[in-house]
Scaffold this active site. Structure first.
Site: not given
Lengths: 77, 347
Positions: B60, B129
């Site tokens: 990322e 998440h």
């Protein structure tokens, strides 16, 4: 969730999977330990014990009741 | 007007804008795989080719820096994260680089970049998440942050983001992907910095973020039926820039405000809204501004604890009743968690 043996989906080919499977670190480690003189029976027993522990833990979790709502704030800090 | 889903609205915005502007490209983990980010990037690879639509490794920070470089050099990247949580790996690029180049170069360099990220909920998404983090992103000057809750705004905000020469973070909610709503077929931008009044009422203003608008609308329906009380539901849509005027005008009318956030309360968006209301509407307030949001714990995995973790329509109803000194109404026959229970995955 995650990739499975869904090779027809086109995410990865079966050949690629087979290539990497040959380098499965668990299988390689097993071979290495035997090469270092660890008895194969001992490794097999260890694998069996681990499998039993995983299966009994799974069963214990599935048979357990869901937690009460008041557990929400336990062990945050 | 025809109706389409939130997912189709995002997809349509990408198709139309990538067709309009060849400098736009889209990338990120699994952007070009067989599932195409829950269907939102479907067909982009086939139409625009692998140079403008491609998947990247789990990296990322590096991939955000790559986008920053592309944007500085005249392209308009769209970086996609299937979960907001993993954007935290790119905070250096976001907070130290992307947000600040325009300012630090006196406007010589600009970073026209869109970052799409999806919030998870349910299905055991748990503590890695399920985050939203909009207050963290909105805290940093130089980044716009939008959180559309309807298909129309999902399309319009993305179009605006792709025509903006600043970095824009678009935070989508996974449980909104199947929501159907009227959306114009033409590309119509929704201005970044404009709130939307989803429901008008005079009793209490409810400022709801992302999926919380679904809960607020549900609460509004029950409150009208059970108490004949009409709440005003405002979706800020854009966290930065914030449409303070729409919120202030509403609170001056109602004298009461609840902020229903999709985030933890402490140091969150609700505190920002409450503070601005106290600054601008102090004399008009009949009650202190109330904040609702996640319980102050990491998101639990199991459904009974998850239900206790999230704020929902019941909390909003009870909060309005307390403010208006009404007896709690009977909610036993009401259906809640309709989005969670309808969801059939996959995540």
């Amino acid at each position: 969730v995650g990739i499975a043996e869904d090779f027809d989906a086109g995410y990865r080919s079966r050949d690629e999977f087979e290539t990497w499977k040959k380098r499965d670190p668990l299988a390689l480690q097993r071979k290495k330990l035997i090469g270092l003189g660890v008895r194969e029976d001992d490794i097999t027993q260890l694998e069996k014990d681990i499998r039993n522990q995983v299966e009994s833990s799974m069963k214990k979790a599935q048979d357990a009741p869901f937690p009460d709502g008041d557990e929400l704030c336990r062990e945050v800090v | 007007m025809r109706s389409i889903t939130y997912r189709e609205a995002i997809h349509e915005a990408l198709m139309q804008e990538m067709g309009r502007d060849s400098s736009i490209f889209i990338y990120g983990i699994d952007v070009a795989d067989h599932k195409r980010i829950f269907g939102s990037t479907k067909g982009l690879l086939e139409k625009f080719g692998p140079q403008r639509c491609f998947s990247t490794p789990l990296s990322e920070d590096a991939m955000t820096g790559f986008g920053c470089g592309a944007a500085l050099n005249g392209l308009h990247p769209v970086h996609v994260h299937m979960r907001v949580d993993f954007m935290l790996l790119a905070m250096n690029q976001l907070a130290n680089m992307i947000s600040s180049y325009r300012y630090s170069t006196g406007g010589l360099c600009k970073v026209p970049m869109v970052i799409r990220a999806v919030i998870g909920k349910g299905w055991g998404q748990s503590f890695q998440h399920s985050k939203t983090m909009h207050s963290c992103f909105a805290h940093i000057p130089g980044i716009k942050v939008v959180m559309p809750s309807t298909p129309n705004e999902a399309k319009g905000c993305l179009i605006s983001a792709l025509r903006d020469d600043n970095p824009v973070i678009v935070i989508e909610h996974r449980l909104l992907y199947d929501v159907v709503g009227e959306v114009p077929a033409d590309p119509v931008p929704f201005p970044l910095g404009k709130a939307k009044v989803l429901k008008t009422g005079a009793a209490v203003t409810v400022v709801a973020v992302s999926l919380m608008n679904v809960e607020a609308i549900k609460a509004a329906e029950i409150l009208a039926r059970k108490h004949h009380v009409h709440i005003e539901v405002i979706d800020p849509v854009s966290i930065t820039p914030l449409d303070e005027e729409t919120i202030v005008a509403s609170v001056k009318k109602t004298g009461r405000c609840i902020v229903a956030d999709n985030d933890w309360v402490h140091c969150g968006f609700g505190a920002e809204v409450a503070s601005r209301i106290h600054e601008r509407c102090f004399g008009a307030l009949k009650d202190p501004v109330k904040r609702l949001g996640f319980a102050p714990v990491p998101c639990p995995c199991t459904r009974p604890l998850e239900d206790a973790f999230y704020c929902n329509a019941i909390h909003i109803i009870r909060c309005v009743e307390t403010m208006l000194k009404l007896a709690p109404c009977d909610l036993s026959g009401e259906e809640f968690y309709s989005y969670e229970n309808k969801f059939k995955g996959p995540f």
